[in-house]
Design a protein around this motif. Structure first.
Motif, PDB file in Angstrom:
ATOM      1  N   GLN A   1       0.831  -1.210   0.000  1.00  0.00           N
ATOM      2  CA  GLN A   1       0.000   0.000   0.000  1.00  0.00           C
ATOM      3  C   GLN A   1       0.863   1.256   0.000  1.00  0.00           C
ATOM      4  OE1 GLN A   1      -2.722  -0.318   3.295  1.00  0.00           O
ATOM      5  NE2 GLN A   1      -3.823  -2.073   2.407  1.00  0.00           N
ATOM      6  N   ARG A   2       1.945   1.205   0.769  1.00  0.00           N
ATOM      7  CA  ARG A   2       2.857   2.365   0.801  1.00  0.00           C
ATOM      8  C   ARG A   2       3.488   2.588  -0.567  1.00  0.00           C
ATOM      9  NH1 ARG A   2       8.011   2.923   0.916  1.00  0.00           N
ATOM     10  NH2 ARG A   2       8.467   0.733   1.374  1.00  0.00           N
TER      11      ARG A   2
ATOM     12  N   GLU B   1       2.234   1.666  -3.436  1.00  0.00           N
ATOM     13  CA  GLU B   1       1.178   2.143  -4.328  1.00  0.00           C
ATOM     14  C   GLU B   1       1.023   3.661  -4.221  1.00  0.00           C
ATOM     15  OE1 GLU B   1      -3.635   1.919  -4.434  1.00  0.00           O
ATOM     16  OE2 GLU B   1      -2.587  -0.009  -4.235  1.00  0.00           O
ATOM     17  N   GLN B   2       1.073   4.176  -3.003  1.00  0.00           N
ATOM     18  CA  GLN B   2       1.009   5.628  -2.794  1.00  0.00           C
ATOM     19  C   GLN B   2       2.226   6.329  -3.395  1.00  0.00           C
ATOM     20  OE1 GLN B   2       0.627   5.971   1.461  1.00  0.00           O
ATOM     21  NE2 GLN B   2      -1.491   5.262   1.486  1.00  0.00           N
TER      22      GLN B   2
ATOM     23  N   SER C   1       2.286   9.160  -6.365  1.00  0.00           N
ATOM     24  CA  SER C   1       2.998  10.431  -6.212  1.00  0.00           C
ATOM     25  C   SER C   1       3.948  10.681  -7.383  1.00  0.00           C
ATOM     26  CB  SER C   1       3.766  10.422  -4.887  1.00  0.00           C
ATOM     27  OG  SER C   1       4.540  11.586  -4.744  1.00  0.00           O
TER      28      SER C   1
END
Length: 334
Positions: free
Chosen positions: A290-291, A293-294, A298
């Motif tokens: 998830q990190r 993916e963020q 960005s």
């Protein structure tokens, strides 16, 4: 661990501390660090050992030295992990020394390294390595397109990758043109560099240099990766630190036209995108996925900012004032 270090290094641990991201141990009032090296082949470790010994011999008092085991080996296994033990130099705080200036001195010493290196040698290999990385990811991308994306990360990757194909091809072409158009100067010879040089590669207070991530390459590798890290992780509205870093470096060792163009080719190569995608598929934990993916979101959202950074780079660092002519990428300026 205590028994292993005593048996293999004759080191009696008096106490342990956390140091520069590693486990530090104090034995007979001398400071050592335990550095994991599972990613290094034995031949790579031997070449790194030769480079570190050479720089210490040349007077770089901030290089950590790799300690041999009692049986003459360069590494051993502690708790199922391959490690080296390095002796940290006794040195005062860096005082007024600046990162750019110290890096230039580091490269200057490394250029005279007299031995042949094969495993850690990267000089002249950028084109091959970039093409290989692009081809591998393009095959993976085609497979994902055929199978259809399974989640948001894959949707972003499938949609964005054609753009990064173009950017990578621009970087490769810029590199090829540089090697055809410009003649390297003596300062463009290979030197000891880092796999990835950033603001935290050397500790900020003492500049102690651990050799475990060294490679043999053109010095602009380190400059480009420092600039990339500053751009990605610093304040993008202010680039004072980047320009100060280059000025510090050039006070010791000015960049040639060949160097400036090689530096720019490396900045064009979208390393941060490749690493983000690769890390996602090597990661097993959902939270980390998830990190990442963020992180990809960005990167994609800031692609126009990245184009602006690349389009204005030569102007901002004042290459024109140095009376050096370098070609620009026209589409970036539109």
């Amino acid at each position: 661990m205590k028994e292993t270090l005593l048996e293999n290094y004759n080191l009696k641990i008096e106490r342990t501390i956390s140091l520069f991201g590693y486990t530090g141990i104090i034995s007979r009032n001398i400071l050592y660090c335990i550095v994991p090296i599972s990613y290094l082949e034995p031949e790579e470790l031997m070449e790194i050992y030769q480079m570190s010994n050479y720089l210490i011999h040349r007077g770089d008092s901030r290089v950590a030295s790799i300690i041999q085991t009692t049986s003459g080996q360069l590494s051993c296994t502690v708790e199922n992990e391959d490690i080296i033990v390095v002796r940290c130099p006794v040195h005062g705080k860096r005082g007024d020394d600046l990162v750019g200036r110290e890096l230039a001195r580091f490269h200057k010493r490394g250029r005279s390294f007299p031995y042949t290196l094969s495993k850690v040698n990267r000089i002249g290999q950028w084109k091959f390595l970039w093409e290989k990385r692009l081809d591998q990811m393009e095959l993976f991308w085609k497979e994902k397109v055929k199978q259809h994306p399974e989640n948001r990360f894959e949707e972003m990757f499938v949609e964005a990758f054609p753009y990064y194909i173009g950017l990578t091809e621009n970087a490769i072409q810029y590199l090829v043109d540089t090697e055809l158009d410009e003649y390297p100067m003596p300062t463009d010879s290979a030197t000891i560099c880092h796999h990835r040089f950033t603001e935290v590669t050397w500790d900020k207070e003492y500049f102690i240099k651990f050799p475990n991530d060294w490679v043999y390459d053109h010095f602009t590798r380190d400059i480009a990766e420092y600039i990339r890290d500053q751009y990605l992780n610093g304040d993008r509205r202010r680039n004072d630190k980047t320009f100060q870093f280059i000025e510090e470096y050039e006070r010791v060792s000015p960049l040639s036209a060949f160097s400036w163009r090689l530096l720019y080719a490396r900045l064009l190569f979208p390393l941060h995108f490749f690493e983000c995608v690769e890390e996602y598929y090597f990661t097993e934990t959902e939270n980390k996925k998830q990190r990442i993916e963020q992180q990809l979101a960005s990167i994609l959202q800031s692609s126009r900012d990245n184009e602006q950074f690349l389009a204005t780079f030569f102007q901002r660092v004042g290459v024109g004032k140095r009376r050096i002519k370098v070609p620009e990428i026209n589409w970036l300026s539109r």
